[in-house]
Structures are given as structure tokens and as C-alpha cells.
Scaffold this motif. Structure first.
Motif, PDB file in Angstrom:
ATOM      1  N   TYR A   1       0.891  -1.167   0.000  1.00 40.16           N
ATOM      2  CA  TYR A   1       0.000   0.000   0.000  1.00 40.16           C
ATOM      3  C   TYR A   1       0.922   1.208   0.000  1.00 40.16           C
TER       4      TYR A   1
ATOM      5  N   ASP B   1       3.942   4.208   8.629  1.00 44.03           N
ATOM      6  CA  ASP B   1       3.080   3.043   8.389  1.00 44.03           C
ATOM      7  C   ASP B   1       3.443   2.513   7.006  1.00 44.03           C
TER       8      ASP B   1
ATOM      9  N   ASP C   1       2.114  -5.032   7.205  1.00 44.21           N
ATOM     10  CA  ASP C   1       1.474  -3.737   7.489  1.00 44.21           C
ATOM     11  C   ASP C   1       1.906  -3.327   8.893  1.00 44.21           C
TER      12      ASP C   1
ATOM     13  N   THR D   1       3.310  -0.259  11.650  1.00 40.84           N
ATOM     14  CA  THR D   1       3.458   1.161  12.001  1.00 40.84           C
ATOM     15  C   THR D   1       4.336   1.313  13.248  1.00 40.84           C
TER      16      THR D   1
ATOM     17  N   GLU E   1      -3.605  -2.222  15.681  1.00 35.85           N
ATOM     18  CA  GLU E   1      -3.055  -0.910  15.364  1.00 35.85           C
ATOM     19  C   GLU E   1      -3.800   0.230  16.049  1.00 35.85           C
TER      20      GLU E   1
ATOM     21  N   GLU F   1       1.507  -0.560  15.142  1.00 34.95           N
ATOM     22  CA  GLU F   1       0.794  -1.621  14.414  1.00 34.95           C
ATOM     23  C   GLU F   1       1.686  -2.828  14.235  1.00 34.95           C
TER      24      GLU F   1
HETATM   25 MN    MN Z   1      -0.854   0.221   8.448  1.00 36.52          MN
END
Ligand code: MN
Ligand code: GLY
Ligand code: MN
Length: 462
Positions: A219, A248, A260, A262, A392, A432
Motif C-alpha cells: 500500500y 506506516d 502492514d 506502524t 493498530e 501496528e
Molecule cells: Mn498500516
């Protein structure tokens, strides 16, 4: 790519779902960047890849739900393909990589589907999410593209979700592989975020680490000293001593799995007292949530538990007043924590979300809340062993939100607006991690990435 038998076993399990007719999985095609031959990095449709393994454009797979037979549709490379792209495997060689016994030219797919429909056999498919796929499915099914989405099969969707949401050992290993590179990216970010450096320079260093593995982003990276902007994709600020940076960032591994992660840290490497007080609250929210994870517990309840920890601790600092549970139930807490605690992660960073957020994240006795904040929670249903979820929590000071709520005196019995206003320039904190639900609890995946104040300060002092 996993062993061919992995894909055969997945298709066999899907067949056991008891659906009739043909199950159609249309793979993705290349997407033009600005003209046809100049394409964005290819990303395969995850459900096609889950059952048919192949990470190349222009393919479709059909499983005959009655006989169990699978067929791969695509084209053999012709000489002009080879001139431009080099030697390529034949379609049957590609099918063999996923233990698919039959392969047919792509042009035969529309006829097969038409014959099935004429014989009264349903053609079942998942809701498409890309324009190119909508148009192609409209052609394949002989309906207007605008009608394709409405015709998706909820029963097939539920069957695919039930399989994809329980990760196998080979998937967990691939996710930990993705987290290994993500670990290096986050350490590099902490060590390069020095006063005077531009945010995008740090982003370039992090993403360079990932590209050295020939991987792509899962992402768009969020790396900003304006961490209160939840999906802040701008990277143009100059970092200054004492700024709190929210990072992130995760990657999509070559094997097709996402991370994913953070972390939030201070430029210059030392948390101020104010930053540390709130950082420790977010860490406690995350630790409490992780400790509560086990099969059978609704993720919605874990979100609330995490929010209650925040309210209790922030009340000690003077941000909230009143009963913590009442503050959570009213939704007042969302002034500081306006998003969900997490979501499933796997092949997609928000795993399977294209199939329908509520079909994936709710049901089994959980309904999406209408409240601002909790309503953004993507996963509310009870957890199962084998799921991987993100945990998160965050605390943010969003001046526009504080101002708007104060103006309408929203939850003013619970919220000390004067105190929130004092923190208007604070930014945001999120922590996260990606967590596997085990038979009796949970396991945080990947090598630990510095997370306590002491660990972060130590790694930034290097
Ligand atoms: Mn994230
Ligand atoms: N990286 C987006 C998210 O945490 O959901
Ligand atoms: Mn996430």
C-alpha cells in the motif's frame, strides 16, 4: 510460488463447500500507466492466485464445482511475445505449476460459460473490483458491465473467505518473510530520520530496501510528521528536532503476501515527556489488545477493550472525565482514536476486502456499529485460529475534529476540550503489528521491531 499440491488442495477444499455449477476466477490484466504498453507493476487478483498460483496477466481459471475439474484459460506465447519479453512457458506448463490438469485457449472461455448457462448451470463468481475485469466479465457473461457486480455469488464469497482467512503454515512463513524486509525498512527509517532531512528522502531509503528484493509496496507508504492525518500520503515536510513521525509502511513479498507495520518515533531520537506519556498509552492499548486475542473473541470487543485502556489512561492526564465504559459505549473516545483497531491481513493488506468488507469482517453475531470511529472497524467478528490480524491502536489530535465536536458540544460531559486544544499541534501516534491467532492465544509475527520507548531510543542512538 508454493508447491503445485497446495493449489490442488485449496481447490479441493473449495469444492467441498457444496456449490454447484462453474466457479469462475478471472485474473488481472496489466493496467496502463498512461498508454497501453507502459504498464503499472502487475498485481494479480488474490483469489485467482490463491487457487491457481500464477502471477501473470491474461489468465482465468474455472473450477467445475460438480466434478472438481479445474481448467486454466490463457494463451500460449507467440513469436512476437517472445521477441518482446523473451522465452515464456507454454500454457500447459503454467497450468502444471498449480497442478491444473486442463488448459484451453482464452478464446474458448466465453463459449464454455455460454454452454453452461444454456444447460441451466450457474456460473458463480466473486465481485470484481477493477474496471478492466468488470468489462471483461460483462463480455464473458454477455451482460452489461454495470450489471456484473450485482450478480456476484455470496455463497462462493463466503466459501472463499472461509478458506483464505485461515492461513496455512506456508502462508505464515511467507508473511514472516515479508516482515523480515519490513523490519529492515523500519529500522532504516528510524536511523535516517534526522533533523533537516525531507520525509521523502527517508521514504526513498525505505522503499529502496524493498526494491532491492524486487518487491513492491503493499500500500502507499505513510511517513509523516503529520501523523494525525490517518492516510497521509504526502512526504514533503522537512523533519525537525522533536517532531513525532508516524511510519506506516509494509511490503508485498514476491510470494504475494503483505505486511502492514506502524512505528512512531521522535526526530532526534529522544521522546519528550508529553510524547512519552501518550506513546506509553498507545503501547498499553496495543499490549492489552494482543493479550486479549484468542479464538472465539469478537474483534469488536477487543477494539472496545483497547479504547477503554486509552480512556482510563488519558483521563489520568485530564483529557476525559467520567466512567470509562460509558465513554467507550457513547463513542466519545473516538475524538482521539477515530479508526478501527485492525483488519485481517494476508495476500491483500486489507485481506479480501474487495470481496465485500461486511462479508469478510462481520457476521457470526457481529454487526457493524453506526458510531463514528467504531463504524470504521473493518473486522468485528469472532476470531478463529489461523487468522492473521493487524493490531493498530492510535491516539491522534485532529484539530478539525476537535473544533467541530467542541462547537456542537458533542460528548461535552466526557471530553475536556480545553485539554485537547492544548495538544492541537501534537500530531498522532499509531503502533501496528501483524498477529497470528493461535489455538489458545496469539503470536506477533516477524522479528520484533523496536517498539518500547527504550528500544526506539536505543536503535536511534546508533
Ligand atoms: Mn498500516
Ligand atoms: N496501512 C493501512 C492500514 O494500516 O490499514
Ligand atoms: Mn493496517
Amino acid at each position: 510460488m508454493f508447491a503445485p499440491s497446495v493449489f490442488a488442495a485449496r481447490r479441493a477444499r473449495l469444492q467441498q463447500a457444496g456449490l454447484s455449477g462453474l466457479l469462475l476466477f478471472v485474473g488481472n490484466v496489466d493496467s496502463p500507466m498512461n498508454y497501453h504498453d507502459n504498464t503499472l507493476p502487475f498485481v494479480q487478483d488474490s483469489s485467482f492466485r490463491y487457487f491457481f498460483g500464477l502471477n501473470e496477466p491474461g489468465l482465468a481459471g474455472v473450477i467445475d464445482a460438480d466434478s472438481g475439474e479445474a481448467t486454466l484459460f490463457g494463451n500460449d506465447p507467440d513469436v512476437s511475445d517472445i521477441v518482446w519479453t523473451g522465452p515464456l512457458p507454454s500454457l500447459s506448463e503454467r497450468a502444471a505449476k498449480a497442478a491444473v490438469g486442463r488448459s484451453r485457449p482464452y478464446a474458448e472461455l466465453a463459449r464454455l460459460l455460454a454452454e453452461a448457462r444454456a444447460a441451466g448451470r450457474p456460473v458463480r463468481y466473486l465481485a470484481p473490483y477493477r474496471g478492466e475485469t468488470l468489462i471483461e466479465m460483462g463480455r464473458l457473461l454477455d451482460v452489461h458491465p454495470a450489471e456484473v457486480k450485482a450478480g456476484f455469488c455470496p455463497a462462493l464469497t463466503r466459501a472463499v473467505v472461509a478458506l483464505r482467512e485461515i492461513k496455512g503454515e506456508e502462508e505464515i512463513a511467507e508473511m514472516e518473510n515479508a516482515l523480515g524486509v519490513t523490519h529492515a525498512m523500519h529500522i532504516a527509517a528510524m536511523q535516517n530520520a534526522k533533523p533537516g532531512v525531507l520525509e521523502y528522502q527517508v521514504v526513498g531509503i525505505m522503499e529502496g530496501i524493498m526494491r532491492r528484493h524486487d518487491w513492491h509496496l503493499a500500500y502507499p507508504s505513510i511517513f509523516s510528521k503529520r501523523g494525525e492525518v490517518l492516510h497521509n500520503h504526502g512526504h514533503g515536510n522537512v523533519l525537525q528536532q522533536g517532531d513525532l513521525v508516524l511510519n506506516d509502511t509494509g511490503c508485498a513479498s514476491g510470494g504475494g503476501y503483505a505486511s502492514d507495520i506502524t512505528r512512531t518515533f521522535p526526530v532526534g531520537g529522544k521522546f519528550s515527556t508529553r510524547q512519552r506519556e501518550l506513546y506509553d498509552i498507545v503501547l498499553e492499548m496495543q499490549e492489552a489488545a494482543i493479550a486479549a486475542i484468542k479464538p472465539g473473541v469478537k474483534y469488536q470487543d477487543i477494539h472496545k477493550l483497547s479504547a477503554a485502556v486509552m480512556v482510563e489512561r488519558m483521563a489520568e492526564l485530564g483529557f476525559f472525565r467520567g466512567d470509562a465504559d460509558a465513554i467507550v459505549e457513547s463513542g466519545a473516545y473516538a475524538i482521539a482514536f477515530p479508526h478501527g483497531l485492525g483488519h485481517q491481513i494476508g495476500m491483500d493488506v486489507h485481506d479480501m476486502e474487495a470481496l465485500g468488507e461486511d462479508l469478510v469482517g462481520y457476521g457470526d453475531g457481529a454487526e457493524r456499529s453506526p458510531l463514528f470511529g467504531l463504524g470504521y472497524l473493518r473486522l468485528g467478528k469472532p476470531l478463529k485460529a489461523g487468522m492473521v490480524v493487524t493490531v493498530e491502536p492510535g491516539v491522534y489530535f485532529i484539530p478539525a475534529l476537535i473544533e467541530a465536536w467542541e462547537k456542537e458540544e458533542r460528548h461535552s460531559a466526557f471530553i475536556n476540550y480545553a485539554k485537547f486544544r492544548e495538544y492541537a499541534d501534537f500530531g498522532g501516534i499509531r503502533i501496528e503489528d501483524n498477529v497470528l491467532v493461535t489455538a489458545d492465544g496469539s503470536r506477533v509475527l516477524g522479528e520484533p521491531i523496536p517498539k518500547t520507548v527504550e528500544e526506539i531510543e536505543a536503535v536511534m542512538a546508533v
